[in-house]
Structure formats: structure tokens, C-alpha cells
Scaffold this motif. Structure first.
Motif, mmCIF file in Angstrom:
data_model
loop_
_atom_site.group_PDB
_atom_site.id
_atom_site.type_symbol
_atom_site.label_atom_id
_atom_site.label_comp_id
_atom_site.label_asym_id
_atom_site.label_seq_id
_atom_site.Cartn_x
_atom_site.Cartn_y
_atom_site.Cartn_z
ATOM 1 N N SER A 5 0.890 -1.140 0.000
ATOM 2 C CA SER A 5 0.000 0.000 0.000
ATOM 3 C C SER A 5 0.938 1.201 0.000
ATOM 4 N N ALA A 6 1.035 1.886 -1.144
ATOM 5 C CA ALA A 6 1.914 3.071 -1.232
ATOM 6 C C ALA A 6 1.280 4.262 -0.511
ATOM 7 N N THR A 7 0.011 4.085 -0.139
ATOM 8 C CA THR A 7 -0.710 5.067 0.683
ATOM 9 C C THR A 7 0.026 5.324 1.998
ATOM 10 N N LYS A 8 0.789 4.323 2.440
ATOM 11 C CA LYS A 8 1.447 4.405 3.749
ATOM 12 C C LYS A 8 2.760 5.194 3.622
ATOM 13 N N HIS A 9 3.915 4.562 3.871
ATOM 14 C CA HIS A 9 5.166 5.329 3.924
ATOM 15 C C HIS A 9 5.553 5.958 2.595
ATOM 16 N N VAL A 10 5.169 5.342 1.474
ATOM 17 C CA VAL A 10 5.647 5.842 0.176
ATOM 18 C C VAL A 10 5.126 7.261 -0.044
ATOM 19 N N ASP A 11 3.810 7.466 0.058
ATOM 20 C CA ASP A 11 3.337 8.857 0.080
ATOM 21 C C ASP A 11 3.797 9.481 1.398
ATOM 22 N N GLY A 12 3.422 8.861 2.473
ATOM 23 C CA GLY A 12 3.948 9.247 3.779
ATOM 24 C C GLY A 12 3.509 10.612 4.274
ATOM 25 N N GLN A 13 2.635 11.271 3.512
ATOM 26 C CA GLN A 13 2.188 12.586 3.954
ATOM 27 C C GLN A 13 0.662 12.683 3.870
ATOM 28 N N GLY A 14 0.032 11.507 3.869
ATOM 29 C CA GLY A 14 -1.411 11.431 4.007
ATOM 30 C C GLY A 14 -2.210 12.065 2.886
ATOM 31 N N ARG A 15 -1.692 12.051 1.654
ATOM 32 C CA ARG A 15 -2.396 12.756 0.582
ATOM 33 C C ARG A 15 -3.137 11.829 -0.363
ATOM 34 N N VAL A 16 -2.448 10.797 -0.843
ATOM 35 C CA VAL A 16 -3.044 10.009 -1.928
ATOM 36 C C VAL A 16 -3.032 8.514 -1.599
ATOM 37 N N LEU A 17 -3.892 7.776 -2.323
ATOM 38 C CA LEU A 17 -3.913 6.317 -2.240
ATOM 39 C C LEU A 17 -3.091 5.760 -3.400
ATOM 40 N N GLY A 18 -2.452 4.643 -3.163
ATOM 41 C CA GLY A 18 -1.714 3.991 -4.248
ATOM 42 C C GLY A 18 -1.241 2.625 -3.805
ATOM 43 N N GLY A 19 -0.820 1.816 -4.783
ATOM 44 C CA GLY A 19 -0.292 0.494 -4.467
ATOM 45 C C GLY A 19 0.742 0.086 -5.488
ATOM 46 N N CYS A 20 1.463 -0.983 -5.190
ATOM 47 C CA CYS A 20 2.481 -1.438 -6.129
ATOM 48 C C CYS A 20 2.709 -2.944 -5.961
ATOM 49 N N ILE A 21 2.951 -3.614 -7.087
ATOM 50 C CA ILE A 21 3.247 -5.054 -7.116
ATOM 51 C C ILE A 21 4.623 -5.204 -7.752
ATOM 52 N N LEU A 22 5.523 -5.931 -7.089
ATOM 53 C CA LEU A 22 6.882 -6.064 -7.620
ATOM 54 C C LEU A 22 7.306 -7.521 -7.656
#
Ligand SMILES: Cc1ncc(COP(=O)(O)O)c(C=O)c1O
Length: 403
Positions: A214-231
């Protein structure tokens, strides 16, 4: 005057992680912009009918339609792949879209999944409630007990799924050992690495086949957007993920990708400071024995799987869990007394956030099952942010007094 001859740049993978996070994946347009371009467009114009045909055939490089791919999203994917050390990455609209696609992309009716019981509530919904509707069976195991993983594997088991540290109990699961069991059973291992972040744990290096965020967490890290990633490997992504995402459409918005590309530049600084704050918060709360029954933090020696955490992680994470005296009432008194720390349900944010899992993120799970997962009524999850540690400790002192 002629232009100076161009030097061949070093491959990004030969640069160190912090450098990759600032420069990795950048594709500049003809304007040479410094900040990554935001291509807020549904699609792309072709020079000719022949070019359109070739793009759809895949014989000409370039973008067609933002559900399939978009330059800003591609830059985000490339930067995430460089961070994770993965061959390939695909961005999704949310972390749950990443989890759902990773499951449905791999599985068919008649297949079987083995998953740890200690999963984030929505992840548990996917494996426990959603997959059976499509003829896919799931066995839930205690993730820390390797014998249960081994015993649960069947000839039709296609994938194993876990998160570590778990949300919210901060249980640590031995990723390398579970990967070995999965592979011996002919299955893949998918790891939800949200709590550890790509900086503190590398599941692919430990043997996992796929990592989801869930990139919504630390990756954005500033509480702005939702996102995700599969690697994962190029083969894994092509075989299981690529076409599933293109056809079903949980695409990441280019705007969100752009926000998160910029966030990745500061991820190491933010996570390092949040980890330092979390360590101080955990030690402080452990001393407040009048209000706090137990503190869980993987880097503390009293964490039940401290040795394993030290083996597979490079830091204790940004989340501290505490059991407050007085059950739900005690936990509510603690939360309601906070002034700086916010009551919310995200994590990994610059702002410290307190969550009561039993009444929010894990409310859907019936109380007996929740308690079997180690989530009591007095349990609080504290995602530690970037505030001055002195203000955080003063706030927590006031909350402890209220209990
Ligand atoms: C461990 C874990 N996995 C997945 C998710 C889902 O992420 P999103 O809210 O971006 O869909 C979350 C969200 O809290 C999470 O904590």
C-alpha cells in the motif's frame, strides 16, 4: 559552437539507494523539465494509423491509453523497482487493488491458498471471504509456526501469502523459511511489506516471489493520496499481473503517481527519523507500567521474535503497539487524551496516528477470532511520525495519566 560530447550515464542500479530514489526512472520530455512531468491524460495521439496499429500490436514502443500505461506512472513504477531491487513493478490505485490483483491474477477455480491468520482486515477478507466465492480455497495458519505452513500445503496450493511485521500485532514471520516451504510445495510466496517498508526489509532477497505495497502508507507518507504497487521478476509480472491489470483496470492515477514520485525522494530521510522516534516512543511507553500492560516493538529485546526481526529487518519499523490497562475503556481514555497525536487509521504518515484496531481496522473480524489473532480490546496501534520527540512523549505522558 558544437555541443560537448555526451558522457554515458552510470546505470541507475549501480548507484546507491538514496540516489536512485531521487533520480531513478526519470524520463524527460523535450523540455528537459527538472521535476518529473505530470502526464494527466487518458491517452496519447498517434502520428499515423500505422503507428496506432503498431502500438496495439506491441511492435512500436510508446503509450496508448492510461489504463495500460502512462509516463508518470511508468516513472513511479521504475523508481519503485529500483528501490526494491525488483526486475519489474506495476502500480495500482490502492494497496488493496495490488493484493486483489496478485491473488486473482495467479489463481483459478480449484486452486488453494495458504495465508497467515494475522493479516490486515481487508486482506483477510480477500483470502477468507472473496476467494472462496470463485472456487478458491484458503487455509489460514499461525504464521510464526512453520510446521503449520508445511502441513497446510496441498498438491493444488498455488500461493502462500503473509505480511511481516503483521498489522497490528507486529508478529514477525520467517520469510526465508516460508519461501522455502512454498517452493517445495510448488507454490509462490507473496509478501505484503507495508509495515517494514522497502527500506527495512527486502522480501525478494529472502526468497519471496512477489512483494505488494500500500503506497498510501510510507511511500506517500504525507497522508495525501492512495496507491499500491506489485513487484517481482519480469516473468512473474508478465505471467500473472500485466494483462490482469490492463484488462480489469485498477490503474493508478497519474496525479497520484506524480505525488508519490516526489515522496520517494525523501523516503529514506522520513523513515529513518520515524524509526528513531518509534524506538524512543516504545522505550518510553514500556516504562509507563501503571497505564500500559505491554509494548510491542520488534527492535526491543522483549519482543517475542526479536532475534528473527534482527535477522530479516534492518530496523524496527515506524509502528509501536501497546496494550493499555482497562481494555476498551482504558484504550479510549488514552486516545481521547491525546492532543498532538491524531486518531485516524492510516500509518507511515508524517503525522503520528493512533488506531484502535478492535473497533476500526479489524472490527469486521468477530471478537473470538480477533482475540485468537492477539488483538485485544485494549490494544492500540501507534504509527509514529515526524514530530519533535519531546512533544510526542509529553502527549503520551498525558494519555497515560488519563488511563
Ligand atoms: C498491511 C496492509 N496491507 C494493505 C493495506 C491496504 O492498503 P490501501 O488502503 O492503500 O488499499 C493496508 C492499509 O492499511 C495495510 O495496512
Amino acid at each position: 559552437m558544437t555541443d560537448a560530447p555526451k558522457k554515458t550515464p552510470k546505470p541507475m542500479k549501480d548507484l546507491r539507494p538514496a540516489t536512485r530514489l531521487v533520480h531513478g526512472g526519470t524520463m524527460r520530455s523535450q523540455f528537459g523539465e527538472m521535476s518529473e512531468g505530470l502526464f494527466l491524460t487518458q491517452g496519447f495521439a498517434y502520428d499515423s494509423m500505422e503507428q496506432a496499429e503498431a502500438r496495439f500490436l506491441g511492435t512500436s514502443p510508446g503509450f496508448q491509453y492510461s489504463r495500460f500505461g502512462n509516463p508518470t506512472v511508468a516513472m513511479f513504477e521504475q523508481r519503485m523497482a529500483l528501490l526494491e531491487g525488483a526486475e519489474a513493478a506495476r502500480a495500482t490505485a490502492t494497496g488493496m487493488a495490488a493484493v486483489t490483483a496478485t491473488m486473482l491474477g495467479q489463481l483459478r477455480a480449484g486452486d488453494h491458498v495458504v495465508a497467515a491468520k494475522a493479516l490486515f482486515g481487508s486482506c483477510r477478507f480477500i483470502v477468507e471471504d472473496l476467494l472462496p466465492l470463485y472456487g478458491i480455497e484458503t487455509t489460514l495458519v499461525d504464521g510464526f509456526d512453520l510446521a503449520q505452513w508445511e502441513a497446510a500445503a496441498r498438491p493444488n496450493t498455488k500461493t502462500f501469502f503473509l505480511e511481516s511485521p503483521t498489522n497490528p500485532q507486529l508478529e514477525i514471520i520467517d520469510i526465508a523459511a516460508v519461501a522455502e516451504i512454498a517452493h517445495a510445495a510448488g507454490a509462490t510466496l507473496v509478501v505484503d511489506n507495508v509495515f517494514a517498508t522497502p527500506l527495512l526489509q527486502s522480501p525478494l532477497k529472502l526468497g519471496a516471489d512477489c512483494v505488494v505495497y500500500s503506497a498510501t502508507k510510507h511511500v506517500d507518507g504525507q497522508g495525501r493520496v492512495l496507491g499500491g504497487c506489485i513487484l517481482g521478476s519480469e516473468e512473474f509480472i508478465q505471467k500473472h499481473i500485466h494483462n490482469f491489470l490492463r484488462q480489469t483496470g485498477p490503474a493508478l492515477s497519474p496525479f497520484n503517481a506524480w505525488v508519490m514520485l516526489k515522496s520517494l525522494e525523501t523516503l529514506p530521510l522520513r523513515v529513518a527519523q520515524q524509526v528513531r522516534n518509534a524506538e524512543a516512543v516504545a522505550d518510553f511507553l514500556a516504562e509507563q507500567t501503571g497505564a500500559v500492560e505491554r509494548v510491542l516493538y520488534p527492535w526491543r529485546k522483549d519482543h517475542p521474535q526479536h532475534e528473527l526481526a534482527k535477522r530479516q529487518m534492518t530496523g524496527g519499523g515506524t509502528v509501536v503497539v501497546l496494550d493499555v490497562r482497562g481494555g476498551k475503556e482504558g484504550a479510549f481514555r488514552f486516545g481521547n487524551a491525546l492532543e498532538v497525536i491524531k486518531i485516524s487509521n492510516n500509518l507511515g504518515d508524517a503525522k503520528s496516528i493512533l488506531t484502535h484496531p478492535a473497533t476500526t481496522t479489524h472490527q469486521r473480524i468477530p471478537r473470538p477470532a480477533r482475540e485468537a489473532m492477539g488483538i485485544g480490546e485494549g490494544m492500540l496501534r501507534l504509527s509514529v511520525g515526524l514530530e519533535d520527540i519531546a512533544d510526542l512523549l509529553e502527549d503520551l505522558k498525558g494519555a497515560c495519566a488519563a488511563v
